[in-house]
Design a protein around this motif. Structure first.
Motif, PDB file in Angstrom:
ATOM      1  N   THR A  77      32.040  42.214  43.210  1.00  0.00           N
ATOM      2  CA  THR A  77      33.062  41.969  44.240  1.00  0.00           C
ATOM      3  C   THR A  77      33.798  40.670  43.960  1.00  0.00           C
ATOM      4  N   CYS A  78      33.062  39.636  43.582  1.00  0.00           N
ATOM      5  CA  CYS A  78      33.692  38.346  43.286  1.00  0.00           C
ATOM      6  C   CYS A  78      34.566  38.425  42.040  1.00  0.00           C
ATOM      7  N   GLY A  79      34.154  39.235  41.083  1.00  0.00           N
ATOM      8  CA  GLY A  79      34.989  39.435  39.901  1.00  0.00           C
ATOM      9  C   GLY A  79      36.348  40.010  40.291  1.00  0.00           C
ATOM     10  N   LYS A  80      36.343  40.994  41.193  1.00  0.00           N
ATOM     11  CA  LYS A  80      37.600  41.590  41.671  1.00  0.00           C
ATOM     12  C   LYS A  80      38.433  40.557  42.429  1.00  0.00           C
ATOM     13  N   LEU A  81      37.763  39.779  43.285  1.00  0.00           N
ATOM     14  CA  LEU A  81      38.480  38.752  44.048  1.00  0.00           C
ATOM     15  C   LEU A  81      39.072  37.696  43.113  1.00  0.00           C
ATOM     16  N   PHE A  82      38.279  37.270  42.146  1.00  0.00           N
ATOM     17  CA  PHE A  82      38.737  36.256  41.197  1.00  0.00           C
ATOM     18  C   PHE A  82      39.919  36.785  40.388  1.00  0.00           C
ATOM     19  N   TRP A  83      39.847  38.029  39.963  1.00  0.00           N
ATOM     20  CA  TRP A  83      40.933  38.649  39.197  1.00  0.00           C
ATOM     21  C   TRP A  83      42.205  38.709  40.035  1.00  0.00           C
ATOM     22  N   ARG A  84      42.044  39.083  41.322  1.00  0.00           N
ATOM     23  CA  ARG A  84      43.209  39.136  42.220  1.00  0.00           C
ATOM     24  C   ARG A  84      43.841  37.761  42.371  1.00  0.00           C
ATOM     25  N   ALA A  85      42.994  36.710  42.470  1.00  0.00           N
ATOM     26  CA  ALA A  85      43.503  35.346  42.592  1.00  0.00           C
ATOM     27  C   ALA A  85      44.201  34.921  41.300  1.00  0.00           C
ATOM     28  N   LEU A  86      43.662  35.317  40.153  1.00  0.00           N
ATOM     29  CA  LEU A  86      44.285  34.979  38.870  1.00  0.00           C
ATOM     30  C   LEU A  86      45.667  35.622  38.729  1.00  0.00           C
ATOM     31  N   LEU A  87      45.819  36.814  39.290  1.00  0.00           N
ATOM     32  CA  LEU A  87      47.094  37.514  39.200  1.00  0.00           C
ATOM     33  C   LEU A  87      48.110  37.012  40.223  1.00  0.00           C
ATOM     34  N   GLY A  88      47.721  35.989  40.977  1.00  0.00           N
ATOM     35  CA  GLY A  88      48.659  35.378  41.921  1.00  0.00           C
ATOM     36  C   GLY A  88      48.489  35.834  43.354  1.00  0.00           C
ATOM     37  N   GLY A  89      47.472  36.634  43.630  1.00  0.00           N
ATOM     38  CA  GLY A  89      47.228  37.081  45.000  1.00  0.00           C
ATOM     39  C   GLY A  89      46.621  35.967  45.838  1.00  0.00           C
ATOM     40  N   THR A  90      46.779  36.102  47.120  1.00  0.00           N
ATOM     41  CA  THR A  90      46.224  35.120  48.039  1.00  0.00           C
ATOM     42  C   THR A  90      44.915  35.647  48.610  1.00  0.00           C
ATOM     43  N   LEU A  91      43.919  34.780  48.645  1.00  0.00           N
ATOM     44  CA  LEU A  91      42.617  35.159  49.186  1.00  0.00           C
ATOM     45  C   LEU A  91      42.488  34.661  50.620  1.00  0.00           C
ATOM     46  N   GLN A  92      41.842  35.472  51.430  1.00  0.00           N
ATOM     47  CA  GLN A  92      41.550  35.089  52.809  1.00  0.00           C
ATOM     48  C   GLN A  92      40.416  34.055  52.796  1.00  0.00           C
ATOM     49  N   PRO A  93      40.305  33.233  53.831  1.00  0.00           N
ATOM     50  CA  PRO A  93      39.207  32.254  53.879  1.00  0.00           C
ATOM     51  C   PRO A  93      37.824  32.908  53.735  1.00  0.00           C
ATOM     52  N   ARG A  94      37.676  34.071  54.302  1.00  0.00           N
ATOM     53  CA  ARG A  94      36.405  34.792  54.205  1.00  0.00           C
ATOM     54  C   ARG A  94      36.111  35.141  52.749  1.00  0.00           C
ATOM     55  N   GLU A  95      37.141  35.527  51.993  1.00  0.00           N
ATOM     56  CA  GLU A  95      36.963  35.883  50.586  1.00  0.00           C
ATOM     57  C   GLU A  95      36.646  34.651  49.742  1.00  0.00           C
ATOM     58  N   VAL A  96      37.267  33.519  50.085  1.00  0.00           N
ATOM     59  CA  VAL A  96      36.972  32.269  49.373  1.00  0.00           C
ATOM     60  C   VAL A  96      35.516  31.881  49.617  1.00  0.00           C
ATOM     61  N   GLU A  97      35.065  32.045  50.850  1.00  0.00           N
ATOM     62  CA  GLU A  97      33.668  31.742  51.177  1.00  0.00           C
ATOM     63  C   GLU A  97      32.717  32.677  50.420  1.00  0.00           C
ATOM     64  N   THR A  98      33.111  33.924  50.251  1.00  0.00           N
ATOM     65  CA  THR A  98      32.303  34.870  49.477  1.00  0.00           C
ATOM     66  C   THR A  98      32.196  34.416  48.033  1.00  0.00           C
ATOM     67  N   LEU A  99      33.302  33.952  47.464  1.00  0.00           N
ATOM     68  CA  LEU A  99      33.283  33.434  46.092  1.00  0.00           C
ATOM     69  C   LEU A  99      32.344  32.234  45.980  1.00  0.00           C
ATOM     70  N   ARG A 100      32.438  31.319  46.924  1.00  0.00           N
ATOM     71  CA  ARG A 100      31.583  30.118  46.902  1.00  0.00           C
ATOM     72  C   ARG A 100      30.112  30.484  47.036  1.00  0.00           C
ATOM     73  N   ARG A 101      29.822  31.366  47.985  1.00  0.00           N
ATOM     74  CA  ARG A 101      28.426  31.757  48.217  1.00  0.00           C
ATOM     75  C   ARG A 101      27.844  32.423  46.982  1.00  0.00           C
ATOM     76  N   THR A 102      28.610  33.301  46.355  1.00  0.00           N
ATOM     77  CA  THR A 102      28.106  34.005  45.174  1.00  0.00           C
ATOM     78  C   THR A 102      27.921  33.047  44.006  1.00  0.00           C
ATOM     79  N   ALA A 103      28.840  32.102  43.838  1.00  0.00           N
ATOM     80  CA  ALA A 103      28.681  31.105  42.766  1.00  0.00           C
ATOM     81  C   ALA A 103      27.414  30.280  43.008  1.00  0.00           C
ATOM     82  N   ARG A 104      27.199  29.887  44.251  1.00  0.00           N
ATOM     83  CA  ARG A 104      25.996  29.130  44.612  1.00  0.00           C
ATOM     84  C   ARG A 104      24.746  29.976  44.357  1.00  0.00           C
ATOM     85  N   ASP A 105      24.816  31.273  44.708  1.00  0.00           N
ATOM     86  CA  ASP A 105      23.671  32.171  44.503  1.00  0.00           C
ATOM     87  C   ASP A 105      23.355  32.358  43.028  1.00  0.00           C
TER      88      ASP A 105
END
Length: 182
Positions: A38-66
């Motif tokens: 899921t984070c890979g998809k979110l990260f890819w969307r952010a790389l392509l210029g998409g905007t992430l919701q705060p909840r999605e940013v928190e998901t990225l942070r939590r998964t990186a921490r995990d």
């Protein structure tokens, strides 16, 4: 005899605990893999210029921490310490460093995953039933359409017979001799 029964019961309990432990670890690993995907998809969307919701940013942070805490967690599990030693080490870590546990390996997260899977099964079941109802409705409509078409075909045949009989009758009237007997 009683001691043997107690040993058998203890053995069964131990096997059940080991089985539960493997299920817990398997579920946690499955959750970690899904989170990483899921984070890979979110990260890819952010790389392509998409905007992430705060909840999605928190998901990225939590998964990186995990992912970062997963390595020490596994090392501690693999270390050859006694079961009591594992309990003491994990109790110490949980009290003093609660963020060191990957969230996928917490009972709260696994319980929410089980609830999600149960709801998904219920939804799939309802969708399947609705799909079957829809298919049945479509089938009934198709049957009605075929019946209507065949009714038109048969009535057209009857109309053709009537027309041919009328033509014959007209032929008889105009010629004065019957062409065939009815």
């Amino acid at each position: 005899d009683t001691r043997i029964k107690n040993l058998v019961l203890m053995g069964e309990e131990s096997v059940e605990k080991v089985k539960d432990g493997f299920i817990f670890m398997g579920t946690g690993s499955k959750l970690l893999v899904t989170d990483i995907a899921t984070c890979g998809k979110l990260f890819w969307r952010a790389l392509l210029g998409g905007t992430l919701q705060p909840r999605e940013v928190e998901t990225l942070r939590r998964t990186a921490r995990d992912v970062l805490t997963f390595v020490p967690f596994i090392v501690i599990l693999i270390l050859p310490i006694t079961p009591v030693g594992h309990v003491l080490v994990f109790s110490f870590i949980q009290q003093n460093f609660p963020a060191l546990f990957p969230s996928q390996f917490t009972s709260a997260r696994q319980k929410s995953m089980r609830r999600y899977e149960d709801l998904k099964k219920q939804l799939d079941s309802v969708m399947e039933q609705e799909g079957l109802k829809w298919r049945e409705e479509q089938f009934n409509k198709a049957v009605e359409a075929v019946e209507a078409l065949t009714a038109n075909v048969s009535s057209k045949k009857e109309d053709k017979k009537k027309i041919s009989l009328l033509e014959e009758s007209l032929g008889e009237v105009t010629s004065g001799t019957p062409e065939r007997e009815a």
